[in-house]
Design an enzyme around this catalytic site. Structure first.
Site, PDB file in Angstrom:
ATOM      1  N   ALA A  72       0.853  -1.192   0.000  1.00  0.00           N
ATOM      2  CA  ALA A  72       0.000   0.000   0.000  1.00  0.00           C
ATOM      3  C   ALA A  72       0.890   1.244   0.000  1.00  0.00           C
ATOM      4  O   ALA A  72       2.101   1.147   0.223  1.00  0.00           O
ATOM      5  CB  ALA A  72      -0.897  -0.014   1.232  1.00  0.00           C
ATOM      6  N   GLN A  74       1.230   3.458   2.168  1.00  0.00           N
ATOM      7  CA  GLN A  74       1.924   3.601   3.457  1.00  0.00           C
ATOM      8  C   GLN A  74       2.527   2.269   3.927  1.00  0.00           C
ATOM      9  O   GLN A  74       2.593   1.997   5.134  1.00  0.00           O
ATOM     10  CB  GLN A  74       0.986   4.171   4.519  1.00  0.00           C
ATOM     11  CG  GLN A  74       0.802   5.675   4.411  1.00  0.00           C
ATOM     12  CD  GLN A  74       2.129   6.437   4.526  1.00  0.00           C
ATOM     13  OE1 GLN A  74       3.032   6.067   5.271  1.00  0.00           O
ATOM     14  NE2 GLN A  74       2.248   7.517   3.763  1.00  0.00           N
ATOM     15  N   SER A  75       2.961   1.435   3.004  1.00  0.00           N
ATOM     16  CA  SER A  75       3.528   0.138   3.368  1.00  0.00           C
ATOM     17  C   SER A  75       4.836   0.287   4.149  1.00  0.00           C
ATOM     18  O   SER A  75       5.798   0.890   3.670  1.00  0.00           O
ATOM     19  CB  SER A  75       3.786  -0.668   2.103  1.00  0.00           C
ATOM     20  OG  SER A  75       4.611  -1.781   2.384  1.00  0.00           O
ATOM     21  N   ASN A  76       4.862  -0.300   5.355  1.00  0.00           N
ATOM     22  CA  ASN A  76       6.112  -0.344   6.127  1.00  0.00           C
ATOM     23  C   ASN A  76       7.092  -1.303   5.474  1.00  0.00           C
ATOM     24  O   ASN A  76       8.303  -1.110   5.527  1.00  0.00           O
ATOM     25  CB  ASN A  76       5.839  -0.816   7.558  1.00  0.00           C
ATOM     26  CG  ASN A  76       4.854   0.066   8.278  1.00  0.00           C
ATOM     27  OD1 ASN A  76       5.062   1.255   8.416  1.00  0.00           O
ATOM     28  ND2 ASN A  76       3.747  -0.519   8.734  1.00  0.00           N
ATOM     29  N   ALA A  78       7.393  -1.950   2.263  1.00  0.00           N
ATOM     30  CA  ALA A  78       8.019  -1.303   1.102  1.00  0.00           C
ATOM     31  C   ALA A  78       9.139  -0.372   1.569  1.00  0.00           C
ATOM     32  O   ALA A  78      10.241  -0.378   1.009  1.00  0.00           O
ATOM     33  CB  ALA A  78       6.965  -0.541   0.305  1.00  0.00           C
TER      34      ALA A  78
END
Ligand SMILES: *Cc1c(COP(=O)(O)O)cnc(C)c1O
Length: 326
Positions: A72, A74-76, A78
């Site tokens: 997403a 706000q992917s942690n 990523a």
């Protein structure tokens, strides 16, 4: 327990275990401790850093030049992948969903700072877009390495087998017996690793996953299948079936990544009582579940609970408005 798999050092390990006495008193329930995997230390840290120690080692061993993953906005995962790639001297392409927000904030800001290239998937299937990016990298002469969402495969989950052993050794050294270990579960790799680790260490307490996105049965099957592959990968003769797993799916609220009153309240409680920052998507929801279980008398004052903080605090900044609304 030593794990025989290639690994690059990315995190500050072991992470500490700390008491949460003021929060415990406020909730009037069990003794509470926290495992600080928010302090793994890679571009603000989190649980993906542990997984990436094994995933990046595998990428390097395969002579990859470009790491590709998805998540997403706000992917942690990523964000930590992008930072890990920078540390390992690899290119990183992130396939993020769905569209670029007006301003890059939180994790997305860090993605940009550490030099990741970002491809927005729009309404398309992120896996298809990842395959396209991989093909482009191949044509440019750069070998791609694809990491699934959340880094949740056997290689990634292996890190949480080791992490469970780490935590149980720390608890033993502190003379603490934890009746339950509570944490947030998304793509399932963390749970799979913790479950295999618990079983192989002979832990008799309850490993409690709070689902942040999916109904129980669906997540249980995913976790069990990752657990099976993980046990095989690390050479442990351990079986964890879907029925062996404790998964709470009563706290999904309005859905993945949507902050509601329970998460907001839990985040404020941890911050006000302990100066401990949770995150809006995962640990805020897991703490809200813990608060609710304590309020409902499910977890009593005679118990000890270890709350496993899996990170994600960088996303707080992207949720400022929702967090501060009354
Ligand atoms: C990814 C993530 C989780 C969930 O871990 P999975 O292995 O995907 O289940 C929990 N907390 C935070 C902060 C995360 O970023």
């Amino acid at each position: 327990m030593p794990i025989d798999a290639p690994r690059v050092r990315l995190g500050h390990l072991p992470t500490p275990i700390q008491e949460l006495p003021r929060l415990a008193r406020r909730l009037g329930g069990p003794r509470l401790l926290v495992k600080r995997d928010d302090l793994t230390g890679l571009a603000t840290g989190g649980n993906k850093t542990r997984k990436l120690e094994y995933l990046m080692a595998d990428a390097l061993q395969q002579d990859a030049r470009t790491v590709i993953t998805a998540g997403a906005a706000q992917s942690n995962h990523a964000r930590q992948t992008a930072a890990a790639a920078a540390r390992c001297g690899l290119r990183c392409v992130l396939v993020l969903s769905p569209r670029a927000p007006a301003a890059p904030n939180g994790n997305l800001l860090i993605d940009r700072l550490v030099g990741a290239r970002i491809r927005w998937s729009g309404d398309r299937d992120p896996y298809t877009v990842m395959q396209e990016v991989a093909e482009e990298e191949r044509s440019a002469g750069r070998r791609p390495y694809l990491i699934p969402v959340g880094g949740s495969n056997a290689i990634g989950a292996t890190a949480y087998v080791a992490a469970m052993h780490e935590a149980l050794e720390q608890l033993a050294a502190l003379g603490v017996e934890a009746d339950r270990i509570v944490f947030a579960s998304g793509s399932g790799g963390t749970h799979a690793g913790l479950a295999v680790g618990a079983r192989s260490a002979g832990y008799t307490g309850e490993v409690v996953a709070v689902s942040v996105a999916r109904p129980r049965d669906e997540l249980a099957h995913t976790v069990a299948s990752i657990a099976e592959l993980t046990a095989a990968f690390v050479g442990l003769d351990v079986r964890v079936g879907p029925d062996d797993l404790t998964i709470l799916d009563d706290y999904l609220g309005e859905g993945y990544g949507i902050l509601g009153p329970p998460e907001r309240e839990a985040i404020r409680l941890a911050a006000e009582c302990e100066g401990l920052l949770l995150d809006p998507v995962y640990t805020g929801r897991a703490m809200a579940a813990l608060v609710d279980r304590i309020a409902g008398g499910d977890y009593g004052p005679e118990e000890t609970v270890l709350f496993w903080h899996t990170g994600g605090t960088a996303a707080l900044f992207a949720y400022a408005t929702e967090l501060l609304s009354p």
